[in-house]
Design a protein around this motif. Structure first.
Motif, PDB file in Angstrom:
ATOM      1  N   LYS A 158       0.850  -1.195   0.000  1.00  0.00           N
ATOM      2  CA  LYS A 158       0.000   0.000   0.000  1.00  0.00           C
ATOM      3  C   LYS A 158       0.884   1.243   0.000  1.00  0.00           C
ATOM      4  O   LYS A 158       1.983   1.240   0.571  1.00  0.00           O
ATOM      5  CB  LYS A 158      -0.908   0.011   1.236  1.00  0.00           C
ATOM      6  N   PRO A 159       0.408   2.328  -0.628  1.00  0.00           N
ATOM      7  CA  PRO A 159       1.175   3.576  -0.586  1.00  0.00           C
ATOM      8  C   PRO A 159       1.048   4.233   0.796  1.00  0.00           C
ATOM      9  O   PRO A 159      -0.008   4.190   1.423  1.00  0.00           O
ATOM     10  CB  PRO A 159       0.514   4.413  -1.680  1.00  0.00           C
ATOM     11  N   GLN A 160       2.122   4.826   1.295  1.00  0.00           N
ATOM     12  CA  GLN A 160       2.117   5.497   2.596  1.00  0.00           C
ATOM     13  C   GLN A 160       2.765   6.879   2.433  1.00  0.00           C
ATOM     14  O   GLN A 160       3.878   7.008   1.913  1.00  0.00           O
ATOM     15  CB  GLN A 160       2.895   4.680   3.633  1.00  0.00           C
ATOM     16  N   ALA A 161       2.079   7.908   2.878  1.00  0.00           N
ATOM     17  CA  ALA A 161       2.597   9.270   2.757  1.00  0.00           C
ATOM     18  C   ALA A 161       3.667   9.521   3.820  1.00  0.00           C
ATOM     19  O   ALA A 161       3.567   9.028   4.949  1.00  0.00           O
ATOM     20  CB  ALA A 161       1.455  10.273   2.896  1.00  0.00           C
ATOM     21  N   TYR A 172       5.396   9.703  -1.297  1.00  0.00           N
ATOM     22  CA  TYR A 172       4.779   8.404  -0.988  1.00  0.00           C
ATOM     23  C   TYR A 172       5.799   7.281  -1.151  1.00  0.00           C
ATOM     24  O   TYR A 172       6.707   7.357  -1.968  1.00  0.00           O
ATOM     25  CB  TYR A 172       3.587   8.151  -1.924  1.00  0.00           C
ATOM     26  N   ARG A 173       5.643   6.256  -0.328  1.00  0.00           N
ATOM     27  CA  ARG A 173       6.472   5.067  -0.432  1.00  0.00           C
ATOM     28  C   ARG A 173       5.581   3.837  -0.244  1.00  0.00           C
ATOM     29  O   ARG A 173       4.480   3.942   0.325  1.00  0.00           O
ATOM     30  CB  ARG A 173       7.569   5.074   0.627  1.00  0.00           C
ATOM     31  N   SER A 174       6.056   2.699  -0.721  1.00  0.00           N
ATOM     32  CA  SER A 174       5.281   1.457  -0.616  1.00  0.00           C
ATOM     33  C   SER A 174       5.626   0.728   0.679  1.00  0.00           C
ATOM     34  O   SER A 174       6.801   0.580   1.022  1.00  0.00           O
ATOM     35  CB  SER A 174       5.577   0.543  -1.811  1.00  0.00           C
ATOM     36  N   VAL A 175       4.589   0.300   1.389  1.00  0.00           N
ATOM     37  CA  VAL A 175       4.788  -0.457   2.627  1.00  0.00           C
ATOM     38  C   VAL A 175       3.947  -1.729   2.563  1.00  0.00           C
ATOM     39  O   VAL A 175       2.917  -1.779   1.884  1.00  0.00           O
ATOM     40  CB  VAL A 175       4.396   0.369   3.872  1.00  0.00           C
ATOM     41  N   MET A 176       4.395  -2.775   3.244  1.00  0.00           N
ATOM     42  CA  MET A 176       3.667  -4.035   3.312  1.00  0.00           C
ATOM     43  C   MET A 176       2.852  -4.088   4.595  1.00  0.00           C
ATOM     44  O   MET A 176       3.354  -3.747   5.669  1.00  0.00           O
ATOM     45  CB  MET A 176       4.644  -5.210   3.267  1.00  0.00           C
ATOM     46  N   GLU A 177       1.605  -4.503   4.478  1.00  0.00           N
ATOM     47  CA  GLU A 177       0.779  -4.659   5.678  1.00  0.00           C
ATOM     48  C   GLU A 177      -0.243  -5.772   5.464  1.00  0.00           C
ATOM     49  O   GLU A 177      -0.634  -6.068   4.326  1.00  0.00           O
ATOM     50  CB  GLU A 177       0.081  -3.354   6.060  1.00  0.00           C
ATOM     51  N   TYR A 178      -0.674  -6.379   6.581  1.00  0.00           N
ATOM     52  CA  TYR A 178      -1.643  -7.474   6.542  1.00  0.00           C
ATOM     53  C   TYR A 178      -3.045  -6.903   6.322  1.00  0.00           C
ATOM     54  O   TYR A 178      -3.418  -5.897   6.934  1.00  0.00           O
ATOM     55  CB  TYR A 178      -1.592  -8.246   7.860  1.00  0.00           C
ATOM     56  N   SER A 179      -3.801  -7.536   5.423  1.00  0.00           N
ATOM     57  CA  SER A 179      -5.110  -6.975   5.094  1.00  0.00           C
ATOM     58  C   SER A 179      -6.078  -8.086   4.698  1.00  0.00           C
ATOM     59  O   SER A 179      -5.671  -9.124   4.174  1.00  0.00           O
ATOM     60  CB  SER A 179      -4.965  -5.970   3.951  1.00  0.00           C
ATOM     61  N   ASP A 180      -7.360  -7.837   4.953  1.00  0.00           N
ATOM     62  CA  ASP A 180      -8.429  -8.715   4.457  1.00  0.00           C
ATOM     63  C   ASP A 180      -8.858  -8.217   3.082  1.00  0.00           C
ATOM     64  O   ASP A 180      -9.097  -7.013   2.900  1.00  0.00           O
ATOM     65  CB  ASP A 180      -9.627  -8.714   5.401  1.00  0.00           C
ATOM     66  N   LEU A 181      -8.965  -9.141   2.129  1.00  0.00           N
ATOM     67  CA  LEU A 181      -9.289  -8.777   0.759  1.00  0.00           C
ATOM     68  C   LEU A 181     -10.521  -9.544   0.292  1.00  0.00           C
ATOM     69  O   LEU A 181     -10.721 -10.704   0.665  1.00  0.00           O
ATOM     70  CB  LEU A 181      -8.113  -9.091  -0.172  1.00  0.00           C
ATOM     71  N   LYS A 182     -11.317  -8.868  -0.515  1.00  0.00           N
ATOM     72  CA  LYS A 182     -12.469  -9.516  -1.147  1.00  0.00           C
ATOM     73  C   LYS A 182     -12.485  -9.170  -2.625  1.00  0.00           C
ATOM     74  O   LYS A 182     -11.962  -8.138  -3.038  1.00  0.00           O
ATOM     75  CB  LYS A 182     -13.779  -9.051  -0.489  1.00  0.00           C
ATOM     76  N   GLY A 183     -13.089 -10.035  -3.403  1.00  0.00           N
ATOM     77  CA  GLY A 183     -13.148  -9.778  -4.841  1.00  0.00           C
ATOM     78  C   GLY A 183     -13.784 -10.924  -5.584  1.00  0.00           C
ATOM     79  O   GLY A 183     -14.686 -11.602  -5.064  1.00  0.00           O
TER      80      GLY A 183
END
Length: 252
Positions: A158-161, A172-183
């Motif tokens: 995800k992008p982080q300011a 902005y930089r890219s960071v990794m984080e745990y997330s719930d996803l649907k699709g």
């Protein structure tokens, strides 16, 4: 070339690049890709209809037939036949004498295992010759399309300011984080049949997933087109040769 030689060359390139002796530049390239089947004996193509199932949000049979007909009209030379879209699930159910719809109004076919139970229709040469009889033996495009809801959890980018400490400007930089996803997951199988003989010429199965953050509301139809857009070049390449455009980085 040995692994030690490759490492030595890589180190030399990196060293020259770091010292400013090398310049990198991109050049456009076009790579020809040959068609997967010979369609020179056909004048017309009939997108007949598909076994379909999964989520109720869209009708994968109708949407896929419309989309492929539109693409075929624009991207290759075969004349596309306008005809009603066949419901192959209903055709197989009619032969079996089973009810046409579930009492809960859910799709008749819900998953990949159930859709495979209907696939014997692809080898029914008499049926396909009958379908093609009114159109002078065209190339027939059929198959199956499963469009299903999916949910997963995992690490996402995800992008982080942040404020650059040297310039003081926000970036902005890219960071990794745990997330719930649907699709949604899209699993189409395209089957190409010779309308004059009813025999299968070629088939290929694809799978795509489009996942979004759990709070994001993405319409099912938008997700369907997003995934089909990735598959269409390969589908079209089955019938006609294509040129894949890209860039290649060279050293100078």
């Amino acid at each position: 070339m040995t692994a030690r030689t490759v490492v030595a060359i890589s180190s030399l390139v990196c060293g020259l690049a770091a010292s400013g002796c090398l310049k990198f530049y991109d050049v456009p390239v076009e790579i020809p890709v040959q068609a997967k089947i010979d369609v020179s004996k056909f004048q017309r193509v009939l997108v007949a209809g598909f076994l379909s199932g999964g989520a109720r949000a869209i009708d994968p049979n109708t949407e896929t037939a419309r989309l492929l007909r539109s693409q075929l009209r624009n991207k290759q030379d075969l004349r596309v036949i306008d005809a009603d879209v066949l419901s192959l699930v209903e055709e197989v159910d009619r032969r079996r004498g089973t009810p046409a719809a579930r009492p809960s109004a859910e799709p008749k076919v819900l998953n990949d295992a159930e859709i495979k139970d209907y696939e014997q229709i692809f080898s029914d040469e008499g049926f396909w010759k009958q379908v093609a009889a009114d159109y002078d033996g065209p190339l027939i495009v059929t198959g199956s399309v499963l469009f299903a809801e999916v949910s997963k959890s995992g690490m996402v980018t995800k992008p982080q300011a942040f404020v650059d400490p040297q310039s003081g400007q926000e970036s902005y930089r890219s960071v990794m984080e745990y997330s719930d996803l649907k699709g949604y997951a899209l699993t189409p199988k395209f089957v190409f049949i010779d309308g004059r003989t009813g025999k299968e010429l070629y088939s290929e199965t694809y799978h795509e997933e489009a996942l979004y953050a759990s709070g994001q509301n993405t319409p099912a139809l938008s997700s369907y087109f997003e995934m089909m857009d990735k598959l269409l070049p390969s589908f079209l390449n089955t019938l006609s040769s294509q040129k894949i455009k890209g860039t290649r980085t060279l050293l100078k």
